[in-house]
Design a protein around this motif. Structure first.
Motif, PDB file in Angstrom:
ATOM      1  N   ILE A 128      -3.600  19.241  -6.057  1.00 49.64           N
ATOM      2  CA  ILE A 128      -3.163  18.063  -5.298  1.00 49.64           C
ATOM      3  C   ILE A 128      -2.829  16.940  -6.273  1.00 49.64           C
ATOM      4  CG2 ILE A 128      -3.838  16.371  -3.541  1.00 49.64           C
ATOM      5  CD1 ILE A 128      -5.978  18.506  -2.688  1.00 49.64           C
ATOM      6  N   GLY A 129      -1.687  16.321  -6.078  1.00 45.76           N
ATOM      7  CA  GLY A 129      -1.312  15.215  -6.959  1.00 45.76           C
ATOM      8  C   GLY A 129      -0.358  14.265  -6.270  1.00 45.76           C
ATOM      9  N   CYS A 130      -0.161  13.091  -6.859  1.00 47.98           N
ATOM     10  CA  CYS A 130       0.814  12.128  -6.353  1.00 47.98           C
ATOM     11  C   CYS A 130       1.476  11.467  -7.566  1.00 47.98           C
ATOM     12  CB  CYS A 130       0.128  11.094  -5.449  1.00 47.98           C
ATOM     13  SG  CYS A 130      -0.898   9.907  -6.337  1.00 47.98           S
ATOM     14  N   PRO A 131       2.532  10.674  -7.357  1.00 49.79           N
ATOM     15  CA  PRO A 131       3.213  10.089  -8.523  1.00 49.79           C
ATOM     16  C   PRO A 131       2.312   9.198  -9.388  1.00 49.79           C
ATOM     17  CG  PRO A 131       4.579   9.890  -6.553  1.00 49.79           C
ATOM     18  CD  PRO A 131       3.251  10.387  -6.092  1.00 49.79           C
ATOM     19  N   SER A 132       1.252   8.617  -8.797  1.00 46.31           N
ATOM     20  CA  SER A 132       0.368   7.756  -9.601  1.00 46.31           C
ATOM     21  C   SER A 132      -0.635   8.549 -10.429  1.00 46.31           C
ATOM     22  CB  SER A 132      -0.448   6.832  -8.694  1.00 46.31           C
ATOM     23  OG  SER A 132       0.378   6.088  -7.889  1.00 46.31           O
ATOM     24  N   CYS A 133      -0.787   9.833 -10.132  1.00 47.88           N
ATOM     25  CA  CYS A 133      -1.809  10.646 -10.812  1.00 47.88           C
ATOM     26  C   CYS A 133      -1.591  10.671 -12.322  1.00 47.88           C
ATOM     27  CB  CYS A 133      -1.725  12.094 -10.329  1.00 47.88           C
ATOM     28  SG  CYS A 133      -2.770  12.462  -8.920  1.00 47.88           S
ATOM     29  N   LEU A 134      -2.696  10.676 -13.076  1.00 49.02           N
ATOM     30  CA  LEU A 134      -2.621  10.960 -14.507  1.00 49.02           C
ATOM     31  C   LEU A 134      -2.511  12.477 -14.627  1.00 49.02           C
ATOM     32  CD1 LEU A 134      -5.481   8.586 -15.679  1.00 49.02           C
ATOM     33  CD2 LEU A 134      -3.021   8.181 -15.886  1.00 49.02           C
ATOM     34  N   SER A 149      -5.312  13.681 -11.991  1.00 49.49           N
ATOM     35  CA  SER A 149      -6.554  12.908 -11.834  1.00 49.49           C
ATOM     36  C   SER A 149      -6.273  11.439 -11.540  1.00 49.49           C
ATOM     37  CB  SER A 149      -7.419  13.015 -13.094  1.00 49.49           C
ATOM     38  OG  SER A 149      -6.837  12.288 -14.147  1.00 49.49           O
ATOM     39  N   HIS A 150      -7.288  10.762 -10.991  1.00 50.46           N
ATOM     40  CA  HIS A 150      -7.256   9.318 -10.804  1.00 50.46           C
ATOM     41  C   HIS A 150      -8.469   8.734 -11.506  1.00 50.46           C
ATOM     42  CE1 HIS A 150      -4.247   8.312  -7.505  1.00 50.46           C
ATOM     43  NE2 HIS A 150      -4.070   9.594  -7.764  1.00 50.46           N
ATOM     44  N   GLN A 151      -8.209   7.697 -12.296  1.00 49.50           N
ATOM     45  CA  GLN A 151      -9.306   7.014 -12.992  1.00 49.50           C
ATOM     46  C   GLN A 151      -9.216   5.524 -12.708  1.00 49.50           C
ATOM     47  OE1 GLN A 151      -8.980   7.988 -17.175  1.00 49.50           O
ATOM     48  NE2 GLN A 151      -8.681  10.152 -16.705  1.00 49.50           N
ATOM     49  N   GLY A 349      -8.281  12.219   1.507  1.00 46.36           N
ATOM     50  CA  GLY A 349      -6.827  12.282   1.693  1.00 46.36           C
ATOM     51  C   GLY A 349      -6.189  11.711   0.448  1.00 46.36           C
ATOM     52  N   HIS A 350      -5.093  12.329  -0.029  1.00 46.65           N
ATOM     53  CA  HIS A 350      -4.526  11.878  -1.297  1.00 46.65           C
ATOM     54  C   HIS A 350      -3.251  11.051  -1.124  1.00 46.65           C
ATOM     55  CE1 HIS A 350      -4.871  11.994  -5.610  1.00 46.65           C
ATOM     56  NE2 HIS A 350      -3.557  11.970  -5.639  1.00 46.65           N
ATOM     57  N   GLY A 351      -2.384  11.488  -0.198  1.00 52.43           N
ATOM     58  CA  GLY A 351      -1.153  10.741   0.065  1.00 52.43           C
ATOM     59  C   GLY A 351      -0.119  10.897  -1.027  1.00 52.43           C
TER      60      GLY A 351
HETATM   61 ZN   LIG Z   1      -2.661  11.023  -7.236  1.00 55.92          ZN
END
Ligand SMILES: [Zn+2]
Length: 423
Positions: A128-134, A149-151, A349-351
């Motif tokens: 699961i990922g989104c454009p903001s993910c590292l 990931s999200h930090q 939820g990731h979005g």
């Molecule tokens: Zn993300």
């Protein structure tokens, strides 16, 4: 508190077409905050519970929620909200504590406040990922597979002698459009400092952090905001600095102080002033201090720090306590939100836009609300003392809200407390 939250959420712009709105934006935000406050482990679980009429009435009375959206609706709407809309609430909560004179007890070293900062990861996935993910290469998978990931970098006001910590608004370490290089903790920390300065321009702060932060760019950023710092300085990260200190030791220019406490342990303090942080020409000069706690020949604790604050035999013990307070963000914030009821690493939820970080912010705001109760509400304090863990208390709140309709929070807390003998 209900009024404060409502006022804030009603100000958030709603970009949906009016005729397509099933649930007001404030109901979506309040619903998510209520879910995190009651520590429900999933959106679906919360949604199922809200079908009970008694809980529905309590959501209206305690949270001003008129209708609860489905889990899918909540995710869709929350994903679209600009995360900055929630940031102001951290400042609003902080001001409430300030106005209620609950912050004075957090003063250290005279008039200053200790603000511990540190980075943490709250989400990671191979799928699961989104454009903001590292993004980084997935460890356990073949080829070019990525891990998402999200930090965040989190800040919290702490005091070595107080159990409650006061969170400030976190800063996301995130990728943004058009950015070639990935964001990093140091850059996010610099943005966080600027944000803290803007929200609290007159608050005298000492930033406390680990060895990652005791580097020239961070020290310069702190100085530019007119703040102070106490940073861990590990020998491996600071070879030049340590060589310099050892040179000063040979010249007898390192001050040494020690005493034996009632338990027979020896506390050893050493410090030196105006030492170059690194080998560069424009290296900042820092004050260095080191501490050993010895039980006979055994060293029970040892650490070293750098600071811009002056050092002498009157303040050195407090400076060591300040340096050691760094653990509080790990223990009292990260460990609590990860392992004690907040489920911060659960994927609610990731979005594709802001959902993951918005849920993180609301969960952190729920943690902040609990801290406010703990600092300001006598009945809550009594319940915390008598019901043990915070999780147990919120389990009670959840159950009571299914059985009885309460007029407000005071009514709810008093009812549970009186069942346990509070008068
Ligand atoms: Zn993300």
């Amino acid at each position: 508190m209900r009024k404060v939250l409502l006022k804030h959420f009603l100000r958030i712009p709603d970009h949906r077409e009016r005729e397509k709105i099933d649930h007001e934006l404030k109901d979506v935000c309040m619903g998510a905050l209520a879910m995190f406050c009651f520590q429900d482990p999933s959106l679906l679980e919360f949604q199922k519970r809200t079908k009970a009429p008694v809980l529905g009435a309590n959501l209206t009375n305690l949270w001003a929620i008129d209708s609860v959206p489905s889990d899918t609706q909540m995710r869709t709407v929350m994903d679209e909200i600009d995360s900055r809309e929630f940031e102001g609430l951290f400042t609003t909560f902080f001001r409430l504590l300030q106005r209620g004179k609950h912050l004075g007890q957090y003063r250290a070293l005279g008039n200053c406040y200790l603000c511990v900062i540190d980075g943490s990861e709250y989400f990671s996935s191979d799928h699961i990922g989104c454009p903001s993910c590292l993004r980084r290469k997935a460890k356990k998978r073949q080829g070019d597979a990525l891990q998402f990931s999200h930090q965040i970098v989190q800040a919290a006001l702490v005091h070595p002698k107080l159990p409650s910590v006061i969170p400030l608004c976190p800063e996301a370490v995130k990728n943004t459009d058009g950015q070639e290089k990935q964001d990093c903790e140091t850059n996010a920390a610099k943005r966080l400092l600027a944000k803290i300065k803007k929200a609290h321009p007159k608050l005298p702060l000492i930033i406390v952090a680990d060895s990652l932060y005791s580097k020239q760019p961070m020290i310069e950023a702190i100085a530019s905001h007119d703040m102070h710092y106490v940073f861990t300085a590990k020998p491996d990260d600071h070879k030049m600095l340590m060589e310099w200190v050892n040179g000063l030791r040979l010249l007898n220019e390192v001050v040494h102080m020690e005493y034996v406490d009632r338990r027979g342990r020896t506390h050893v303090y050493e410090w030196a002033s105006a030492v170059p942080l690194n080998g560069s020409k424009n290296s900042p000069l820092v004050n260095f201090f080191e501490y050993w706690l010895k039980d006979g020949q055994r060293v029970g604790y040892h650490n070293s720090w750098v600071t811009d604050l002056p050092l002498d035999d009157e303040c050195i013990e407090e400076m060591v306590r300040i340096g050691r307070s760094r653990w509080m963000i790990e223990n009292e914030v990260f460990n609590t939100v990860k392992n004690h009821g907040y489920h911060i690493e659960h994927n609610y939820g990731h979005g594709v836009k802001n959902l993951s970080f918005n849920f993180f912010l609301l969960n952190m705001l729920a943690f902040f609300l609990h801290q406010i109760f703990e600092l300001t509400d006598r009945t809550y304090q009594w319940l915390r003392k008598n019901l043990g863990s915070k999780k147990n208390l919120w389990d009670h709140l959840r159950v009571f809200c299914h059985a009885i309709v309460f007029a407000d929070w005071e009514d709810l807390l008093l009812r549970i407390a009186s069942d346990y003998g509070y008068s």
